[in-house]
Write a protein that holds these residues in place. Sequence first.
Motif, mmCIF file in Angstrom:
data_model
loop_
_atom_site.group_PDB
_atom_site.id
_atom_site.type_symbol
_atom_site.label_atom_id
_atom_site.label_comp_id
_atom_site.label_asym_id
_atom_site.label_seq_id
_atom_site.Cartn_x
_atom_site.Cartn_y
_atom_site.Cartn_z
ATOM 1 N N GLN A 652 17.723 -9.874 0.952
ATOM 2 C CA GLN A 652 17.308 -9.217 -0.300
ATOM 3 C C GLN A 652 16.071 -9.910 -0.874
ATOM 4 O O GLN A 652 15.120 -9.267 -1.323
ATOM 5 C CB GLN A 652 18.439 -9.282 -1.324
ATOM 6 C CG GLN A 652 19.647 -8.417 -0.964
ATOM 7 C CD GLN A 652 20.776 -8.606 -1.981
ATOM 8 O OE1 GLN A 652 20.565 -8.494 -3.187
ATOM 9 N NE2 GLN A 652 21.958 -8.895 -1.480
ATOM 10 N N GLY A 653 16.114 -11.242 -0.844
ATOM 11 C CA GLY A 653 14.960 -12.004 -1.323
ATOM 12 C C GLY A 653 13.740 -11.746 -0.459
ATOM 13 O O GLY A 653 12.617 -11.611 -0.960
ATOM 14 N N VAL A 654 13.973 -11.656 0.852
ATOM 15 C CA VAL A 654 12.864 -11.390 1.777
ATOM 16 C C VAL A 654 12.214 -10.057 1.410
ATOM 17 O O VAL A 654 10.981 -9.922 1.383
ATOM 18 C CB VAL A 654 13.371 -11.370 3.234
ATOM 19 C CG1 VAL A 654 12.280 -10.878 4.181
ATOM 20 C CG2 VAL A 654 13.837 -12.765 3.640
ATOM 21 N N ALA A 655 13.058 -9.060 1.128
ATOM 22 C CA ALA A 655 12.531 -7.730 0.796
ATOM 23 C C ALA A 655 11.634 -7.793 -0.442
ATOM 24 O O ALA A 655 10.519 -7.242 -0.450
ATOM 25 C CB ALA A 655 13.692 -6.762 0.556
ATOM 26 N N PHE A 656 12.086 -8.510 -1.463
ATOM 27 C CA PHE A 656 11.263 -8.655 -2.677
ATOM 28 C C PHE A 656 9.939 -9.336 -2.350
ATOM 29 O O PHE A 656 8.876 -8.924 -2.818
ATOM 30 C CB PHE A 656 12.021 -9.470 -3.738
ATOM 31 C CG PHE A 656 13.064 -8.679 -4.475
ATOM 32 C CD1 PHE A 656 12.692 -7.557 -5.235
ATOM 33 C CD2 PHE A 656 14.396 -9.047 -4.434
ATOM 34 C CE1 PHE A 656 13.666 -6.838 -5.925
ATOM 35 C CE2 PHE A 656 15.366 -8.321 -5.110
ATOM 36 C CZ PHE A 656 15.003 -7.208 -5.850
ATOM 37 N N GLY A 657 10.024 -10.371 -1.545
ATOM 38 C CA GLY A 657 8.822 -11.130 -1.197
ATOM 39 C C GLY A 657 7.835 -10.269 -0.428
ATOM 40 O O GLY A 657 6.622 -10.305 -0.694
ATOM 41 N N VAL A 658 8.368 -9.487 0.513
ATOM 42 C CA VAL A 658 7.498 -8.636 1.329
ATOM 43 C C VAL A 658 6.787 -7.609 0.442
ATOM 44 O O VAL A 658 5.578 -7.376 0.578
ATOM 45 C CB VAL A 658 8.319 -7.931 2.434
ATOM 46 C CG1 VAL A 658 7.525 -6.806 3.076
ATOM 47 C CG2 VAL A 658 8.739 -8.943 3.486
ATOM 48 N N VAL A 659 7.536 -6.998 -0.480
ATOM 49 C CA VAL A 659 6.934 -6.005 -1.379
ATOM 50 C C VAL A 659 5.795 -6.648 -2.176
ATOM 51 O O VAL A 659 4.697 -6.088 -2.307
ATOM 52 C CB VAL A 659 8.001 -5.413 -2.332
ATOM 53 C CG1 VAL A 659 7.351 -4.601 -3.440
ATOM 54 C CG2 VAL A 659 8.983 -4.551 -1.552
ATOM 55 N N ALA A 660 6.045 -7.851 -2.680
ATOM 56 C CA ALA A 660 5.027 -8.538 -3.481
ATOM 57 C C ALA A 660 3.785 -8.832 -2.651
ATOM 58 O O ALA A 660 2.647 -8.646 -3.105
ATOM 59 C CB ALA A 660 5.596 -9.831 -4.051
ATOM 60 N N VAL A 661 3.995 -9.246 -1.399
ATOM 61 C CA VAL A 661 2.854 -9.550 -0.523
ATOM 62 C C VAL A 661 2.066 -8.270 -0.250
ATOM 63 O O VAL A 661 0.829 -8.268 -0.267
ATOM 64 C CB VAL A 661 3.347 -10.187 0.803
ATOM 65 C CG1 VAL A 661 2.200 -10.274 1.803
ATOM 66 C CG2 VAL A 661 3.922 -11.562 0.551
ATOM 67 N N LEU A 662 2.786 -7.178 0.010
ATOM 68 C CA LEU A 662 2.111 -5.899 0.300
ATOM 69 C C LEU A 662 1.249 -5.467 -0.879
ATOM 70 O O LEU A 662 0.113 -5.006 -0.710
ATOM 71 C CB LEU A 662 3.147 -4.820 0.634
ATOM 72 C CG LEU A 662 3.791 -4.948 2.022
ATOM 73 C CD1 LEU A 662 4.880 -3.880 2.195
ATOM 74 C CD2 LEU A 662 2.744 -4.810 3.124
ATOM 75 N N VAL A 663 1.803 -5.628 -2.086
ATOM 76 C CA VAL A 663 1.045 -5.219 -3.282
ATOM 77 C C VAL A 663 -0.234 -6.038 -3.399
ATOM 78 O O VAL A 663 -1.331 -5.486 -3.558
ATOM 79 C CB VAL A 663 1.921 -5.396 -4.554
ATOM 80 C CG1 VAL A 663 1.083 -5.237 -5.818
ATOM 81 C CG2 VAL A 663 3.063 -4.387 -4.544
ATOM 82 N N VAL A 664 -0.095 -7.352 -3.288
ATOM 83 C CA VAL A 664 -1.274 -8.213 -3.404
ATOM 84 C C VAL A 664 -2.261 -7.919 -2.276
ATOM 85 O O VAL A 664 -3.476 -7.861 -2.481
ATOM 86 C CB VAL A 664 -0.865 -9.700 -3.398
ATOM 87 C CG1 VAL A 664 -2.090 -10.598 -3.355
ATOM 88 C CG2 VAL A 664 -0.042 -10.020 -4.618
ATOM 89 N N GLY A 665 -1.713 -7.688 -1.057
ATOM 90 C CA GLY A 665 -2.578 -7.385 0.094
ATOM 91 C C GLY A 665 -3.375 -6.118 -0.133
ATOM 92 O O GLY A 665 -4.586 -6.077 0.111
ATOM 93 N N LEU A 666 -2.687 -5.086 -0.634
ATOM 94 C CA LEU A 666 -3.367 -3.808 -0.868
ATOM 95 C C LEU A 666 -4.483 -3.964 -1.892
ATOM 96 O O LEU A 666 -5.596 -3.459 -1.713
ATOM 97 C CB LEU A 666 -2.353 -2.758 -1.345
ATOM 98 C CG LEU A 666 -1.507 -2.123 -0.227
ATOM 99 C CD1 LEU A 666 -0.432 -1.224 -0.836
ATOM 100 C CD2 LEU A 666 -2.398 -1.308 0.726
ATOM 101 N N ILE A 667 -4.161 -4.652 -2.983
ATOM 102 C CA ILE A 667 -5.167 -4.859 -4.030
ATOM 103 C C ILE A 667 -6.369 -5.605 -3.455
ATOM 104 O O ILE A 667 -7.526 -5.231 -3.678
ATOM 105 C CB ILE A 667 -4.562 -5.646 -5.213
ATOM 106 C CG1 ILE A 667 -3.499 -4.812 -5.915
ATOM 107 C CG2 ILE A 667 -5.637 -6.065 -6.215
ATOM 108 C CD1 ILE A 667 -2.686 -5.573 -6.960
#
Lengths: 779, 358
Positions: A652-667
Amino acid sequence: MQRIRFFLIFVIIAILGVGIVTAQAEEMQPWQTADSLQDTLFLAQSALLAGDAPAAAEHIAAAQAIAAAWDDLPPASRERLDEAMMMAATAVAEENLNALAVAKGQAQGAIYGGSYLRTRQAIEMGDTPAAQQWLLVRDFRPSTRFSRPGADATLAVRQLTAENLQEIVARLDADLLDTYQARLSEHLATAVDTNIVPNRRAEAAGLAAAYWPIIAPAYGEQQGEQAANRVANQFGDMVTALLAGDETAVASLATDLQTTLQSFRAAPLSPSEEARRAGQLMRFLALVPIEYERGVQGTTVMVDLEIQEAVTFMQGAQAAFADLRLSLDGLDAAKTADLAQQFSTITTHLNDANRRENVVPVDQMVTAVTQLMTELEQLFPSAWLENNANADFDVLASVLDQMETAVKAGDYALAESARLEAYAIFDFGPEPRLLAFAPPLVAEVDGLFWQGYSGQAGLAQAIALKAEPGTISTIRQQLDAALAQAQLTLGDLPSAPGAIITNAAIIVFREGLESVVILAALMASMVGAYAHYRRPMALGAILSLVATAVTWILAQRILSSLTRYGERLEAVVSLIAIGILLLITNWFFHKTYWKDWMAGFHAQKRQLLSRETGQFVGLLLLGFTSMYREGFETVLFLQALTLEAGTAVVLQGVAFGVVAVLVVGLITFRLQARLPYKQMLVWTGVLIGLVLVTMVGKTVHVMQAVSWLPITPIQGLTLPYWAGLWLGLFATWQGIVAQAGAAVFVVGSYYLAEFIQSRNRQQLRQKTGAQPAIKPSKS
Amino acid sequence: MFKQIILIFLLMVSLIMAGCSSPEVEPTPAPVSEADLTAVKQYALDNAQQMKQGTTNLLTAAQAYYDLAASSGFDYQAMWDNNTTEAAQLVADAQAAWVEASTHYELDEGIIAGVPSLASYDVWIDAGPSAEEDPAEAYEWTLELPDGRSLTSPGNFFHSLLEPTIWGTNPEFTGLAVDLDGDGAVELGEALPEANMLLGAAQGLDGATSEMITAVTDWQPSLSDAFTALVVMIPTMNEYFEQWKLSSYIAGSQTQETAFIGASRLFDINGILNGLDITYDNVADLVADSDPNLHGQIADGFDDLRGYVSDLYTQEQNGTRFTAEQADLFGTEAQNKATALAGQVSQAAVLLNITIEE
């Protein structure tokens, strides 16, 4: 007639005294009353020894008054104290100095026993102030090389809450029962020693007999109440025999009692403590042949200090073995006896070497220790063989002691070797878990082991500069504080799912960002006609995610074998990454920084296409290594969390972390795409350079950690810890020179590219006599 | 432009985080360090300097004595016959200077012997055995004598060398047993020292004291030093009382002990406890803040132990001659008090997160 007179004096003084003392005792703390009673009994002893029986009688009466007024002792202790007071009175009346000594010892034991029970009751009631007060009345185990007077109970009482009463009681028992059992054994040895004056022997016998009731309940639980009563009688018989001067009986009874004491443990080790001792045992044993090999050549001792270290580690192993002996006997008594014999043989060899006599060859020592360790592993329950952070910290402290000893002896090479050993224990043991739960502490411990932290110099630097023992000691103290905090952290890990999820998310986000920044820097220039170069990099990144997932699955089974390689593995992976990055940097400048790059591209399209396959593989590898390096680390860190909370929670924590990385990556990629191309190229070049220089600095540091590179501190230069963390800057010549080399390579690569491009244009102009057809792009 | 700034900022932040696998945080709280140990250092330095005055006086007396012996061709009988008054006075001067030096050292001993970085001076000056007594524990050094002899690992200055020399308890270091006080009897402690030994050892002690003063001057006292000194030095009462029991103060002229004749061991113990008490006074506030009851117990323990030893010393000074059995009883009681006190100080050190060194 004289006896009757003394008794009358007692009675009168006691009656008068009780009234006065009662009022005082109510205001006195238990330790004050206990001290007062003991001092008064000693005055009686002194007076009787000086031949002043009436004065002794007065002191005994005063002592009786103090004892009578002390009404908050538990009933059983009170009864024993009263008996001791009566015995003291009789002894004085009979002018029997030895009997008075016995009585004094028994009074002391009764008080300690009562204090122990009152402390326990106060803890069970959650009454911290009362527990603290009563705990001040206690005996202490004399300090030895491996143990200081216990303070576990003192610390435990401070941590008392409504939720942990039983745990605190257990810690109190472990400290005090262990202390009283050890002291009882010492007093027994004194009581039987005919070289000691009778008076002192008698007091020791009284103390031994009075300590028994403190630990007897534990013996009764393990061996039965009848057996406990039988032992109590033996203590009584021994005191009687001693007072009667029957040395044969005293010796016989004392031998039996010592055997009894050695056959049980009043405060049995908890399963976790047993595992901890087992961990200490194996770690200390593993260090013995290492030190021996360094100190012996053939059958000649070359370095005495190394042999002394081996002896010290063996003593640590033996102490742990002694603590486990009872449990091991329960598993296989014959085997345990055989192991004890092996311990004895190895110890003899080490002592011989320490005296430089009959030195056995290294091979023989290695074989003996290896065999012992193998057989211990076979005998140990599997739970004892699991990773044990507490054992790591224990052994680590002992190795750091050796480091300081070597510094004091002026042997800095040996000190450095001990420092690296200590760091390796930290690195292989607690560090991975600590990285998952408290990474700032890792930074601090690492800094103090190496080049310093937050203004405090590090051990590596101090040892290399041959700092004074006091300086090393100061660093050690700071390191000890950080390690203690680390141990506390690992012993009190958060188990709430929320905390685990948050930790997992932070780890993934942190490592993910590292990947994003490298990919963003490298892919920035791949726009327009070069956009297709992004594909192999993206493919490499995707493959790395697959590899990371596979690693996750494998790590569940082979984590221990992966961590065994520790920083050596990290050093190798980092070297590969640097190699690829150097290639890419060179390629980047040659292809990207031509001022008329866009024009040149068309002219050389054919040539480039012919290299397409090589570039594809290179870019794919770059994408893969950039991401997998982080993925590998992430998996290792997350394993510690899965051990605590299970895979589902961590994911679950991994999923949150991945989402956060994707957002920052996209930006990042989106904003990056909108930047003017030329500025993007400049910034990309600078970032690649920084990444390369940082990576080189950190890799040199890792190689120093595994002794692949020497350490030569730059005198007078102190860098803040963040410089090492952020930029890989450490104040050693090796690191700085390597980073300078990397920087020269980056800048040189740029100018070389410019030079080649300029020369090519010149050659082109000479051949064609034409002016450049296309100006550099302004986009 | 704004977007460029954002991008650059974002990339830099990301780079920083990539390089930094963890955020910078405050370091782990270090052990408490609020105590000002300047007074402890000053106390040690003051006594060391007063000790130096004693060793200088001793050196002066030893040099004059050596010159006198040399003028007699080191024939001590001739020296005594021809210069009785002067020789007796020089021996008395040497004894007084030794006592002066020793007294101030003992006041320092709790600190010098207890602080790891200074402890070697205690072994050299006051406590180390000779190689003959204990080869494993002997401090390795060589004493050069004026006549060219060298003594390897001969023990410590005060009790292995100078005291037996000045009071004539070691025949090897004695020139001639004489009736120094003129009472008609040659008693224990009355002798002419062997001049080479006296001068060589006095020179050595004076030099060692200078080195010790430098070390104390350079010493940066830490809380760990203070607590280590307390825990290491308090629990050695048994050993001291045993030495007292064997000394001439208890055993009289039958003593086999060559040391502790110039001053009673009780005086040494008093001095050691005084230094430790001052040390504790300077960390007492920390302990009191952490656990007032524990502080009360420790402070009371110090008062008790000091009062106890001081009382015995006063009795001895007033003429009481204790028996060996009494000395043993007193030693046992002192050890009981000391074991408890050291245990209590250890608790305080743990509560304050202060490391006690080995």
